[in-house]
Design a protein around this motif. Sequence first.
Motif, PDB file in Angstrom:
ATOM      1  N   PHE A  54     -10.310  34.304  -6.177  1.00  0.00           N
ATOM      2  CA  PHE A  54     -11.532  32.870  -6.139  1.00  0.00           C
ATOM      3  C   PHE A  54     -11.709  32.742  -4.436  1.00  0.00           C
ATOM      4  N   GLN A  55     -10.277  32.522  -3.985  1.00  0.00           N
ATOM      5  CA  GLN A  55     -10.823  32.463  -1.816  1.00  0.00           C
ATOM      6  C   GLN A  55     -11.960  34.001  -2.049  1.00  0.00           C
ATOM      7  N   GLN A  56     -11.495  34.734  -2.108  1.00  0.00           N
ATOM      8  CA  GLN A  56     -12.077  35.875  -1.929  1.00  0.00           C
ATOM      9  C   GLN A  56     -14.600  35.885  -2.779  1.00  0.00           C
ATOM     10  N   SER A  57     -13.830  34.798  -3.526  1.00  0.00           N
ATOM     11  CA  SER A  57     -15.051  35.006  -3.887  1.00  0.00           C
ATOM     12  C   SER A  57     -15.618  33.411  -3.914  1.00  0.00           C
ATOM     13  N   GLY A  58     -15.346  32.666  -2.829  1.00  0.00           N
ATOM     14  CA  GLY A  58     -15.662  31.649  -2.981  1.00  0.00           C
ATOM     15  C   GLY A  58     -15.641  30.493  -3.503  1.00  0.00           C
ATOM     16  N   ARG A  59     -14.504  30.560  -4.139  1.00  0.00           N
ATOM     17  CA  ARG A  59     -13.994  29.986  -5.751  1.00  0.00           C
ATOM     18  C   ARG A  59     -12.753  28.873  -5.304  1.00  0.00           C
ATOM     19  N   THR A  60     -12.757  28.320  -5.790  1.00  0.00           N
ATOM     20  CA  THR A  60     -11.159  27.301  -6.284  1.00  0.00           C
ATOM     21  C   THR A  60     -10.205  27.960  -7.233  1.00  0.00           C
ATOM     22  N   TYR A  61      -9.545  28.163  -7.303  1.00  0.00           N
ATOM     23  CA  TYR A  61      -8.800  28.699  -8.315  1.00  0.00           C
ATOM     24  C   TYR A  61      -8.243  27.106  -8.708  1.00  0.00           C
ATOM     25  N   GLN A 131     -11.780  28.896 -16.362  1.00  0.00           N
ATOM     26  CA  GLN A 131     -11.979  28.898 -15.116  1.00  0.00           C
ATOM     27  C   GLN A 131     -13.853  29.505 -14.642  1.00  0.00           C
ATOM     28  N   LEU A 132     -14.146  30.361 -15.699  1.00  0.00           N
ATOM     29  CA  LEU A 132     -14.393  31.303 -14.775  1.00  0.00           C
ATOM     30  C   LEU A 132     -16.295  31.499 -16.128  1.00  0.00           C
ATOM     31  N   GLN A 133     -15.909  31.424 -17.715  1.00  0.00           N
ATOM     32  CA  GLN A 133     -17.118  31.167 -18.120  1.00  0.00           C
ATOM     33  C   GLN A 133     -17.152  29.276 -19.077  1.00  0.00           C
TER      34      GLN A 133
END
Length: 214
Positions: A54-61, A131-133
């Motif tokens: 998630f970090q690598q794509s600028g998101r927060t898990y 979280q993604l959908q």
Amino acid sequence: MKPVKRILVLALVLLVGACGLTGRPSMDTQGADSFEDDVRTARTLTEAFWTQQFQQSGRTYRPIADFVPYSGNSGPSCGNEPAVPNNAFYCPIGHFIAFDQTWMESLWNEMGDGSVYVIIPHEFGHAIQAQLQTNFQLNVQIELQADCYAGGTLSALVRSGVLDTEAGDEDELLLSLEAAGDPTDDWLNPSAHGTAGQRQASFATGYRDGVNAC
Ligand SMILES: [Zn+2]
């Protein structure tokens, strides 16, 4: 937590719930870890992996809110759905994972520790999807994607060196997938997991190409 190198026996049990395997899976070792160790480690490593992804794509898990072992019929319900024996599931209402630990421990005993490292990442796959959908709902596509996520998670952990496989395990993993019959297991929804062949292909895609290919 300091990463510990663990020997992993890649027995494939995604499909074992109730359908069984026609071939004999690898079952020679659970390593030095207890069942509880493996369950805890599978959770920790899987969440660490996704946190990084998630970090690598600028998101927060968002970590799961709870991780609930149960036995038989004593599991937590998910909305109006009661927990059933011999199952593991992700509940989007409450963002938690629950699993029948008696069932999972028997798989661990029969098939080796790989069982835990396949089932738990699959369930985390659903926690990721939620979280993604928008509009997360279980269906065949979603199940196959969770299988793919499980494969991708597992191979990433193996490649990073926190999990170790024995020679031939990866081949065996795919072979045992091939040996699996039609799924009749009831991981939350009996009809929604796809055929053995579809599941094998999805898991293999993730294992070979990583979660971004899912
Ligand atoms: Zn699932």
